[in-house]
Design a protein around this motif. Sequence first.
Motif, PDB file in Angstrom:
ATOM      1  N   THR A   5       0.852  -1.192   0.000  1.00  0.00           N
ATOM      2  CA  THR A   5       0.000   0.000   0.000  1.00  0.00           C
ATOM      3  C   THR A   5       0.889   1.244   0.000  1.00  0.00           C
ATOM      4  OG1 THR A   5      -0.139  -0.068   2.426  1.00  0.00           O
ATOM      5  CG2 THR A   5      -1.935  -1.094   1.189  1.00  0.00           C
ATOM      6  N   THR A   6       0.317   2.355  -0.447  1.00  0.00           N
ATOM      7  CA  THR A   6       1.035   3.630  -0.447  1.00  0.00           C
ATOM      8  C   THR A   6       0.251   4.656   0.357  1.00  0.00           C
ATOM      9  OG1 THR A   6      -0.052   4.236  -2.530  1.00  0.00           O
ATOM     10  CG2 THR A   6       2.120   3.200  -2.683  1.00  0.00           C
ATOM     11  N   ASN A   7       0.903   5.762   0.698  1.00  0.00           N
ATOM     12  CA  ASN A   7       0.244   6.766   1.531  1.00  0.00           C
ATOM     13  C   ASN A   7      -0.592   7.753   0.717  1.00  0.00           C
ATOM     14  OD1 ASN A   7       2.472   8.084   0.387  1.00  0.00           O
ATOM     15  ND2 ASN A   7       2.673   9.474   2.131  1.00  0.00           N
ATOM     16  N   GLN A   8      -0.640   7.552  -0.600  1.00  0.00           N
ATOM     17  CA  GLN A   8      -1.479   8.382  -1.465  1.00  0.00           C
ATOM     18  C   GLN A   8      -2.244   7.484  -2.437  1.00  0.00           C
ATOM     19  OE1 GLN A   8      -1.943  11.636  -1.172  1.00  0.00           O
ATOM     20  NE2 GLN A   8      -0.418  11.841   0.467  1.00  0.00           N
ATOM     21  N   PRO A   9      -3.472   7.877  -2.798  1.00  0.00           N
ATOM     22  CA  PRO A   9      -4.247   7.051  -3.738  1.00  0.00           C
ATOM     23  C   PRO A   9      -3.541   6.854  -5.076  1.00  0.00           C
ATOM     24  CG  PRO A   9      -5.638   8.709  -2.695  1.00  0.00           C
ATOM     25  CD  PRO A   9      -4.226   9.049  -2.332  1.00  0.00           C
ATOM     26  N   ASN A  10      -2.887   7.914  -5.544  1.00  0.00           N
ATOM     27  CA  ASN A  10      -2.129   7.833  -6.790  1.00  0.00           C
ATOM     28  C   ASN A  10      -0.683   7.483  -6.444  1.00  0.00           C
ATOM     29  OD1 ASN A  10      -1.086   8.024  -9.327  1.00  0.00           O
ATOM     30  ND2 ASN A  10      -1.641  10.170  -9.666  1.00  0.00           N
ATOM     31  N   ALA A  11      -0.221   6.340  -6.926  1.00  0.00           N
ATOM     32  CA  ALA A  11       1.106   5.853  -6.547  1.00  0.00           C
ATOM     33  C   ALA A  11       2.204   6.868  -6.821  1.00  0.00           C
ATOM     34  CB  ALA A  11       1.403   4.549  -7.285  1.00  0.00           C
ATOM     35  N   VAL A  12       2.110   7.598  -7.928  1.00  0.00           N
ATOM     36  CA  VAL A  12       3.160   8.548  -8.309  1.00  0.00           C
ATOM     37  C   VAL A  12       3.309   9.661  -7.273  1.00  0.00           C
ATOM     38  CG1 VAL A  12       3.893  10.189 -10.083  1.00  0.00           C
ATOM     39  CG2 VAL A  12       2.839   8.041 -10.750  1.00  0.00           C
ATOM     40  N   ASP A  13       2.235  10.001  -6.590  1.00  0.00           N
ATOM     41  CA  ASP A  13       2.277  11.074  -5.589  1.00  0.00           C
ATOM     42  C   ASP A  13       2.745  10.585  -4.221  1.00  0.00           C
ATOM     43  OD1 ASP A  13       1.251  12.858  -7.482  1.00  0.00           O
ATOM     44  OD2 ASP A  13      -0.826  12.326  -6.976  1.00  0.00           O
ATOM     45  N   SER A  14       2.944   9.306  -4.066  1.00  0.00           N
ATOM     46  CA  SER A  14       3.253   8.728  -2.755  1.00  0.00           C
ATOM     47  C   SER A  14       4.681   9.039  -2.319  1.00  0.00           C
ATOM     48  CB  SER A  14       3.050   7.212  -2.789  1.00  0.00           C
ATOM     49  OG  SER A  14       1.717   6.901  -3.131  1.00  0.00           O
ATOM     50  N   THR A  15       4.813   9.312  -1.031  1.00  0.00           N
ATOM     51  CA  THR A  15       6.139   9.554  -0.452  1.00  0.00           C
ATOM     52  C   THR A  15       6.559   8.431   0.493  1.00  0.00           C
ATOM     53  OG1 THR A  15       5.103  10.879   1.289  1.00  0.00           O
ATOM     54  CG2 THR A  15       5.954  12.058  -0.644  1.00  0.00           C
ATOM     55  N   SER A  16       5.692   7.446   0.662  1.00  0.00           N
ATOM     56  CA  SER A  16       6.063   6.262   1.442  1.00  0.00           C
ATOM     57  C   SER A  16       5.275   5.064   0.928  1.00  0.00           C
ATOM     58  CB  SER A  16       5.804   6.470   2.941  1.00  0.00           C
ATOM     59  OG  SER A  16       4.416   6.543   3.207  1.00  0.00           O
ATOM     60  N   ILE A  17       5.839   3.898   1.153  1.00  0.00           N
ATOM     61  CA  ILE A  17       5.225   2.658   0.691  1.00  0.00           C
ATOM     62  C   ILE A  17       5.341   1.617   1.805  1.00  0.00           C
ATOM     63  CG2 ILE A  17       7.389   1.969  -0.442  1.00  0.00           C
ATOM     64  CD1 ILE A  17       5.650   0.553  -2.569  1.00  0.00           C
ATOM     65  N   THR A  18       4.263   0.885   2.041  1.00  0.00           N
ATOM     66  CA  THR A  18       4.223  -0.086   3.133  1.00  0.00           C
ATOM     67  C   THR A  18       4.088  -1.502   2.590  1.00  0.00           C
ATOM     68  OG1 THR A  18       3.224   1.508   4.659  1.00  0.00           O
ATOM     69  CG2 THR A  18       2.984  -0.823   5.209  1.00  0.00           C
ATOM     70  N   PHE A  19       4.949  -2.377   3.091  1.00  0.00           N
ATOM     71  CA  PHE A  19       4.906  -3.795   2.744  1.00  0.00           C
ATOM     72  C   PHE A  19       4.413  -4.583   3.955  1.00  0.00           C
ATOM     73  CE2 PHE A  19       7.825  -2.010  -0.242  1.00  0.00           C
ATOM     74  CZ  PHE A  19       7.741  -2.793  -1.386  1.00  0.00           C
ATOM     75  N   ASP A  20       3.343  -5.337   3.767  1.00  0.00           N
ATOM     76  CA  ASP A  20       2.881  -6.281   4.787  1.00  0.00           C
ATOM     77  C   ASP A  20       3.290  -7.674   4.318  1.00  0.00           C
ATOM     78  OD1 ASP A  20       1.432  -4.615   6.747  1.00  0.00           O
ATOM     79  OD2 ASP A  20       0.190  -4.115   5.011  1.00  0.00           O
ATOM     80  N   ILE A  21       4.293  -8.218   4.990  1.00  0.00           N
ATOM     81  CA  ILE A  21       4.900  -9.476   4.555  1.00  0.00           C
ATOM     82  C   ILE A  21       4.598 -10.581   5.559  1.00  0.00           C
ATOM     83  CG2 ILE A  21       7.077 -10.637   4.023  1.00  0.00           C
ATOM     84  CD1 ILE A  21       8.209  -7.932   3.200  1.00  0.00           C
ATOM     85  N   GLY A  22       4.150 -11.714   5.051  1.00  0.00           N
ATOM     86  CA  GLY A  22       3.930 -12.893   5.884  1.00  0.00           C
ATOM     87  C   GLY A  22       5.110 -13.837   5.749  1.00  0.00           C
ATOM     88  N   PHE A  23       5.915 -13.935   6.809  1.00  0.00           N
ATOM     89  CA  PHE A  23       7.080 -14.823   6.791  1.00  0.00           C
ATOM     90  C   PHE A  23       6.658 -16.230   7.203  1.00  0.00           C
ATOM     91  CE2 PHE A  23       9.106 -10.668   7.349  1.00  0.00           C
ATOM     92  CZ  PHE A  23      10.097 -10.739   6.378  1.00  0.00           C
ATOM     93  N   LEU A  24       7.153 -17.218   6.491  1.00  0.00           N
ATOM     94  CA  LEU A  24       6.813 -18.610   6.764  1.00  0.00           C
ATOM     95  C   LEU A  24       7.691 -19.150   7.885  1.00  0.00           C
ATOM     96  CD1 LEU A  24       5.092 -21.027   5.817  1.00  0.00           C
ATOM     97  CD2 LEU A  24       6.968 -21.633   4.271  1.00  0.00           C
TER      98      LEU A  24
END
Length: 210
Positions: free
Chosen positions: A167-186
């Motif tokens: 997910t990003t902190n803005q609806p339009n990816a190009v305008d985003s200044t941060s990006i969040t990864f939700d990772i499921g580790f096995l």
Amino acid sequence: MIPSRTQSRRGLTFIEFVMALAITAMVAAAIGAMVSAVATGEMSRRDNRGTVVRTYAAKTRLSAYLARCLSVLDVGSVDAVVWLNDWRSGGTVHASELRWLVFDNANKSIRVYYVDFPDEWNEVQRALQDIEYVSGTDWSAVLNSYTSDGYVSNMTLVDGVNSMTITTNQPNAVDSTSITFDIGFLLEATGETLNRSMTITILRHQPPTA
């Protein structure tokens, strides 16, 4: 003469024998459960420690691309396309400046794909194939096109991944200044998934001019 007395000994009855076996089995089961719990707990602790290390490594490797990239161009549920740099200058996106971060479910990993021209090519040959693109381009089609031509390489950034959402902190990816990864580790010991979230700030955000 006083007759001697013999002390009789009573053997175990069948019921007592069965009860003894049952008690022995219960004790053995309890010991087995305790040993199993200790072993599982130790494996779980090792898994948790390992996950902490893997989380740190994952954020470090993802940050190497995202913290210094210019812009996130597109985000899907399990992939992201970033404009890494503007080394050809001009403020527009060229194929060699792109990076595709993709969750590979088959190999349980996060991989990075990039355009990689043959080493023997000169700069003129590279420039002719290093196509310029505008915002809103179908970046998956770009990757597929260069892949079919044999000009794409990839490598694993993070392994042991069971799931990933972005997910990003803005609806339009190009305008985003941060990006969040939700990772499921096995977790190898239990087969369960341990979820970890990491947010990476784009330090020099610069959307393309076209």
